[in-house]
Design a protein around this motif. Structure first.
Motif, PDB file in Angstrom:
ATOM      1  N   ARG A 203       0.551  -1.073  -0.125  1.00 58.46           N
ATOM      2  CA  ARG A 203      -0.324  -0.105   0.141  1.00 58.46           C
ATOM      3  C   ARG A 203       0.499   1.591  -0.283  1.00 58.46           C
ATOM      4  N   ARG A 204       0.152   1.790  -0.888  1.00 60.82           N
ATOM      5  CA  ARG A 204       1.155   3.830  -0.925  1.00 60.82           C
ATOM      6  C   ARG A 204       1.305   3.968   0.702  1.00 60.82           C
ATOM      7  N   GLU A 205       0.824   4.179   2.100  1.00 61.12           N
ATOM      8  CA  GLU A 205       1.018   4.009   3.293  1.00 61.12           C
ATOM      9  C   GLU A 205       2.441   3.833   3.775  1.00 61.12           C
ATOM     10  N   VAL A 206       2.754   2.003   3.406  1.00 67.87           N
ATOM     11  CA  VAL A 206       3.476   1.023   3.592  1.00 67.87           C
ATOM     12  C   VAL A 206       4.843   1.883   2.423  1.00 67.87           C
ATOM     13  N   ARG A 207       4.980   2.299   1.731  1.00 68.21           N
ATOM     14  CA  ARG A 207       5.746   2.846   0.659  1.00 68.21           C
ATOM     15  C   ARG A 207       6.445   3.726   1.406  1.00 68.21           C
ATOM     16  N   ARG A 208       5.438   4.891   2.068  1.00 70.97           N
ATOM     17  CA  ARG A 208       5.510   6.121   2.862  1.00 70.97           C
ATOM     18  C   ARG A 208       6.783   5.423   3.916  1.00 70.97           C
ATOM     19  N   ALA A 209       6.379   4.702   4.447  1.00 71.84           N
ATOM     20  CA  ALA A 209       6.590   5.165   5.892  1.00 71.84           C
ATOM     21  C   ALA A 209       8.374   4.588   5.648  1.00 71.84           C
ATOM     22  N   PHE A 210       8.528   3.914   4.741  1.00 69.18           N
ATOM     23  CA  PHE A 210       9.490   2.837   3.903  1.00 69.18           C
ATOM     24  C   PHE A 210      10.333   4.321   3.999  1.00 69.18           C
ATOM     25  N   GLU A 211      10.376   5.073   3.166  1.00 65.11           N
ATOM     26  CA  GLU A 211      11.353   6.083   2.354  1.00 65.11           C
ATOM     27  C   GLU A 211      11.120   7.376   3.707  1.00 65.11           C
ATOM     28  N   GLN A 212      11.435   7.055   4.809  1.00 60.41           N
ATOM     29  CA  GLN A 212      11.290   8.117   6.226  1.00 60.41           C
ATOM     30  C   GLN A 212      12.698   7.763   5.563  1.00 60.41           C
ATOM     31  N   SER A 213      13.522   8.875   6.357  1.00 56.14           N
ATOM     32  CA  SER A 213      15.870   8.737   6.847  1.00 56.14           C
ATOM     33  C   SER A 213      14.835   7.801   8.228  1.00 56.14           C
ATOM     34  N   PRO A 214      16.532   7.272   7.234  1.00 51.98           N
ATOM     35  CA  PRO A 214      16.843   6.316   8.498  1.00 51.98           C
ATOM     36  C   PRO A 214      17.198   6.966   9.647  1.00 51.98           C
ATOM     37  N   GLU A 215      17.022   5.752  10.291  1.00 50.86           N
ATOM     38  CA  GLU A 215      16.798   6.465  12.341  1.00 50.86           C
ATOM     39  C   GLU A 215      17.836   5.430  13.124  1.00 50.86           C
ATOM     40  N   SER A 216      18.418   5.915  14.416  1.00 45.84           N
ATOM     41  CA  SER A 216      19.150   4.509  14.876  1.00 45.84           C
ATOM     42  C   SER A 216      17.880   3.593  15.593  1.00 45.84           C
TER      43      SER A 216
ATOM     44  N   ASN B 121      13.783   1.238   8.050  1.00 43.92           N
ATOM     45  CA  ASN B 121      12.670   1.859   7.245  1.00 43.92           C
ATOM     46  C   ASN B 121      12.408   0.662   6.682  1.00 43.92           C
ATOM     47  N   LEU B 122      12.424  -0.625   7.052  1.00 41.26           N
ATOM     48  CA  LEU B 122      11.721  -2.213   7.457  1.00 41.26           C
ATOM     49  C   LEU B 122      10.690  -2.247   8.468  1.00 41.26           C
ATOM     50  N   LEU B 123      11.577  -1.952   9.308  1.00 40.14           N
ATOM     51  CA  LEU B 123      10.747  -1.899  10.831  1.00 40.14           C
ATOM     52  C   LEU B 123       9.163  -1.261  11.018  1.00 40.14           C
ATOM     53  N   HIS B 124       9.649   0.025  10.137  1.00 41.37           N
ATOM     54  CA  HIS B 124       8.196   1.200   9.983  1.00 41.37           C
ATOM     55  C   HIS B 124       8.003   0.858   9.086  1.00 41.37           C
ATOM     56  N   ALA B 125       7.635   0.243   8.288  1.00 39.50           N
ATOM     57  CA  ALA B 125       6.785   0.056   6.587  1.00 39.50           C
ATOM     58  C   ALA B 125       6.393  -1.449   6.840  1.00 39.50           C
ATOM     59  N   LEU B 126       6.877  -2.302   8.234  1.00 41.24           N
ATOM     60  CA  LEU B 126       6.222  -3.845   8.595  1.00 41.24           C
ATOM     61  C   LEU B 126       5.173  -2.661   9.950  1.00 41.24           C
ATOM     62  N   ARG B 127       5.612  -2.274  10.595  1.00 45.64           N
ATOM     63  CA  ARG B 127       4.461  -1.718  11.588  1.00 45.64           C
ATOM     64  C   ARG B 127       3.222  -0.883  10.823  1.00 45.64           C
ATOM     65  N   VAL B 128       3.001  -0.285   9.395  1.00 45.82           N
ATOM     66  CA  VAL B 128       2.746   0.195   8.797  1.00 45.82           C
ATOM     67  C   VAL B 128       1.656  -0.228   7.925  1.00 45.82           C
ATOM     68  N   ALA B 129       2.220  -2.108   7.556  1.00 42.17           N
ATOM     69  CA  ALA B 129       1.289  -2.312   7.286  1.00 42.17           C
ATOM     70  C   ALA B 129       0.456  -4.024   7.566  1.00 42.17           C
ATOM     71  N   ILE B 130       0.637  -3.751   9.146  1.00 44.49           N
ATOM     72  CA  ILE B 130       0.203  -4.684  10.046  1.00 44.49           C
ATOM     73  C   ILE B 130      -0.923  -3.921  11.357  1.00 44.49           C
ATOM     74  N   ARG B 131      -0.933  -2.530  11.319  1.00 40.76           N
ATOM     75  CA  ARG B 131      -1.395  -1.835  11.914  1.00 40.76           C
ATOM     76  C   ARG B 131      -2.791  -1.520  11.576  1.00 40.76           C
ATOM     77  N   HIS B 132      -3.747  -1.828  12.657  1.00 40.71           N
ATOM     78  CA  HIS B 132      -5.052  -1.872  12.656  1.00 40.71           C
ATOM     79  C   HIS B 132      -6.075  -1.877  10.560  1.00 40.71           C
ATOM     80  N   VAL B 133      -5.464  -3.372  11.544  1.00 37.09           N
ATOM     81  CA  VAL B 133      -5.733  -4.246  10.251  1.00 37.09           C
ATOM     82  C   VAL B 133      -7.206  -4.869  10.296  1.00 37.09           C
ATOM     83  N   ASP B 134      -8.004  -5.163   9.802  1.00 36.31           N
ATOM     84  CA  ASP B 134      -9.138  -6.069  10.203  1.00 36.31           C
ATOM     85  C   ASP B 134      -9.034  -7.365   9.838  1.00 36.31           C
ATOM     86  N   TRP B 135      -8.011  -7.876  10.923  1.00 34.67           N
ATOM     87  CA  TRP B 135      -7.680  -9.789   9.959  1.00 34.67           C
ATOM     88  C   TRP B 135      -8.986 -10.476   8.904  1.00 34.67           C
TER      89      TRP B 135
END
Length: 550
Positions: free
Chosen positions: A206-219, A424-438
Motif C-alpha cells: 500500500r501507499r502508506e507502507v511505501r511512505r513509511a519505508f521512505e522515511q529517513s533512517p534512524e538509530s 525503514n523495514l521496521l516502520h514499513a512492517l509496522r504500518v502494514a500490520i497496524r489497524h488491519v481488520d484481519w
C-alpha cells in the motif's frame, strides 16, 4: 536533469495531477491545436472530466503525457456523428479514448517511450473493464501513426480549420497484434500499478507502507524506534496468539535456520514432514544442523496423510519434535495445522512450523506451537527483509553452541535488538500490520482465491492442489509440455502481469503460479485470467490448449 528521472505510468488520483492535466489539456487543445477558446487561467477542464479515467505518465513531479478513457454514453463522437453505431462493428463493448497529449519537452528521445507506456496501460485498462472496441477522434496531423496502430477511419472528418479530426475505431484483437511492439517496449517496471504483481514475494504494498519505508533512517537505539519495534512485536503476537516473537533482519530462511539452532539445543530425535519445495528445505536445514531426524515425504501437491504421521509418532523411539510447513508455497497445499497441533499435544512433542506463506493470508493460531517462523514480504504485505520467530517459552543465550547471529536467546536477552536494525523495514512492517481488520482480510483473500480458481478451471487450466487442501493465496497451474511455463511467464510479463515461474523447482516441472498475497483488487483477478486465456490460446486455433481440470 529531467532526462535522467524514470517515467512512471499510473492512473491519475491526486489533486496536483488533475491540475497538471488541465494545464496540459490547455497547452495541447487550445494553444497547439486551436480547438477551444483561449482563457486567462491557461487551464482547460474537459467537459467529461468527472467521468474520465486519466492514464498519465509522470517524470518526477511533472506530467509528461496523458490520455483519457470513458465508457459512458453519449460519447463525444455521438454529438458529432448521428447514428454513430452504424459505423461500428456490432456486439462490442465500447470506450472512447480522448485527450492524448505529450508535453513538448518530452517528445524527443522519450516521446516513443511515453506513447508506448500509455498504450500498454490503456490496453490493460480495457481488459479489466471488458472493453473490446475503442473509438477516437484522431487529429488529422497524426493519421499515419493511428493507422500504423491499426485504427480504422470511419465517417466524415469532424471539426474545422486547424482542428480537424478523423473518427476512427480499433478492436481489441487488432490492437494487440498491431501495437505489439508498443506493448513489448513499454517500460513496464516503471509503471505505478500497471505491472500487476501476482508474485508470492515481493508483493504489492500500500501507499502508506511505501511512505513509511521512505522515511529517513534512524538509530535502532532511539526511543522512537524501540517504541515502534515493541508495538510491532505486540501486533504480531496478537495476530497469531503467540506469547512472544523475535524479529530478525533477514529472510525467512534465516528464521528457519534459527529454529534449526534451537532444535540442536533441544537434542533428541525429530520428524520432518515434507510435501513440497519448502518441506525439502526444512530437511536441508535439519541436515545442515546435524540433527537426528527422520523424514516423512509425500508427493508434491498432495496433503500430508495424518494417519501416517500418527503411525510415525507412535513407532519412532525417542521422538521429541516435529517440523513442518503450514502453507507449501511451491504447490499451494495448506497443511492442517490444527490437526498437527493436536497430534503433537497427544504425543507430547514440540511442534515447529514454517508459517512464512500462511501468515497474513489465512488465520494462523500458534497456541500450542513451540516455534514458528514468518516473514515481512508475503501475506503481511510489507517489504522483504525482516523475518520472525514466534515462541511461548523463555529463551536463553547459548554462546557456546550457536553463532551469535542465530542465537535467539541472545535476541531475547538484548530486548529483541542485539544488532543494527533497518528502521525503514521496521516502520514499513509496522504500518502494514497496524489497524488491519484481519477477519475481513482473510475473507477477502478466500473470496478472491475461490473466484480465481473457478475462472481458471472454467478456462480449462489444470490446478495442482485440490480446493479442500489448498490455500486461497496460491494457485499452481500444471501446464502441458507444448506450453512452456517460462515462455508463458515472459509473455504475461510483456502484457503487464507478474506471475511466478522463474524458481528452479517451477521451471523443472513446467508450473506457473498466481499468488494473492499482496494488495489485489477483484478486477485484477478477472483481468489476469482473461489475459492468460488470450496469451495461451492465441494462435493455437483451438479453444482448449491446456488440459481441463478434473
Amino acid at each position: 536533469m529531467q532526462e535522467r528521472q524514470p517515467l512512471v505510468f499510473k492512473f491519475a488520483g491526486e489533486d496536483w495531477e488533475f491540475e497538471a492535466i488541465h494545464r496540459l489539456n490547455y497547452k495541447t487543445f487550445v494553444e497547439e491545436i486551436p480547438q477551444h477558446e483561449r482563457s486567462p487561467s491557461q487551464r482547460l477542464v474537459d467537459k467529461f472530466h468527472n467521468e474520465n479515467t486519466y492514464l498519465i505518465c509522470l517524470c518526477g513531479r511533472e506530467l509528461a503525457g496523458m490520455l483519457a478513457v470513458r465508457g459512458n454514453r453519449p460519447f463525444s463522437l455521438d454529438q458529432k456523428l448521428p447514428n454513430l453505431d452504424s459505423y461500428l462493428p456490432p456486439g462490442r463493448r465500447i470506450c472512447e479514448v480522448r485527450l492524448l497529449a505529450i508535453e513538448k519537452k518530452y517528445r524527443g528521445t522519450r516521446g516513443g517511450q511515453i506513447l508506448a507506456g500509455l498504450l500498454a496501460l490503456l490496453w490493460q485498462h480495457g481488459i479489466e473493464k471488458g472493453y473490446d472496441l475503442a473509438i477516437i477522434s484522431g487529429t488529422t496531423r497524426q493519421l499515419k501513426l493511428y493507422q500504423h496502430l491499426g485504427f480504422v477511419p470511419f465517417g466524415p472528418v469532424v471539426g474545422s480549420g486547424e482542428a480537424q479530426f478523423q473518427p476512427m475505431y480499433i478492436t481489441l484483437e487488432t490492437f494487440e497484434v498491431r501495437a505489439r511492439e508498443f506493448l513489448r517496449n513499454a517500460p513496464a517496471r516503471s509503471f505505478h500499478p500497471s505491472a500487476v504483481n501476482f508474485l508470492p514475494g515481493p508483493v504489492a504494498v500500500r501507499r502508506e507502507v511505501r511512505r513509511a519505508f521512505e522515511q529517513s533512517p534512524e538509530s535502532h537505539r532511539s526511543p522512537v524506534f524501540m517504541a515502534d519495534f515493541h508495538a510491532t512485536r505486540r501486533s504480531l503476537c496478537e495476530l497469531t496468539g503467540a506469547a512472544d516473537c523475535q524479529i530478525l533482519v533477514g529472510s525467512g530462511t534465516l528464521a528457519n535456520d534459527t529454529v534449526g539452532g534451537q532444535l540442536a539445543l533441544e537434542g533428541g530425535r525429530g520428524l520432518v514432514l515434507n510435501n513440497g519445495e519448502f518441506g525439502s528445505r526444512l530437511v536441508d536445514h535439519a541436515r545442515r544442523w546435524g540433527l537426528d531426524f527422520e523424514v516423512y515425504e509425500v508427493p508434491w501437491g498432495a496433503p500430508l496423510d495424518l494417519g501416517e504421521v500418527r503411525r510415525r509418532m507412535e513407532n519412532l523411539p525417542g521422538l521429541r519434535w516435529v517440523w513442518a510447513v503450514h502453507c507449501e508455497t511451491s504447490t499451494g497445499v495448506l497443511n492442517d495445522l490444527d490437526a498437527l497441533k493436536a497430534l503433537c499435544a497427544e504425543f507430547g512433542l514440540k511442534l515447529c512450523v514454517d508459517c512464512i506463506s500462511s501468515l497474513g493470508t489465512v488465520p494462523v493460531d500458534l497456541r500450542g506451537v513451540y516455534l514458528a517462523t514468518g516473514a515481512s514480504g508475503k501475506g503481511l504485505r510489507s517489504y522483504p527483509g525482516l523475518s520472525m520467530v514466534f515462541h511461548h517459552h523463555p529463551l536463553r543465550p547459548a554462546p557456546d553452541r550457536l553463532p551469535r547471529y542465530l542465537d535467539l536467546g541472545y535476541y531475547a536477552a538484548q530486548d529483541g535488538v542485539p544488532f543494527t536494525f533497518c528502521s525503514n523495514l521496521l516502520h514499513a512492517l509496522r504500518v502494514a500490520i497496524r489497524h488491519v481488520d484481519w477477519e475481513r482480510r482473510f475473507a477477502q483473500v478466500a473470496e478472491l482465491g475461490a473466484e480465481l480458481r473457478q475462472r481458471l478451471q472454467e478456462a480449462g487450466f489444470q490446478i495442482l492442489a485440490p480446493p479442500a487442501v489448498s490455500t486461497p493465496a496460491v494457485v499452481t497451474l500444471v501446464l502441458p509440455p507444448e506450453i512452456s511455463s517460462v515462455e508463458l511467464g515472459r509473455r504475461m510479463e510483456e502484457n503487464g502481469f507478474l506471475l511466478s515461474y522463474n524458481s528452479e523447482y517451477l521451471r523443472r516441472r513446467n508450473w506457473i503460479q498466481i499468488a494473492l498475497m499482496g494488495e489485489c483488487a477483484r478486477e485484477k483477478v478477472v483481468s489476469v485470467v482473461n489475459v492468460l486465456k488470450r496469451v495461451v490460446f492465441q494462435g493455437t486455433g483451438a479453444r482448449r490448449a491446456v488440459p481441463v481440470a478434473e
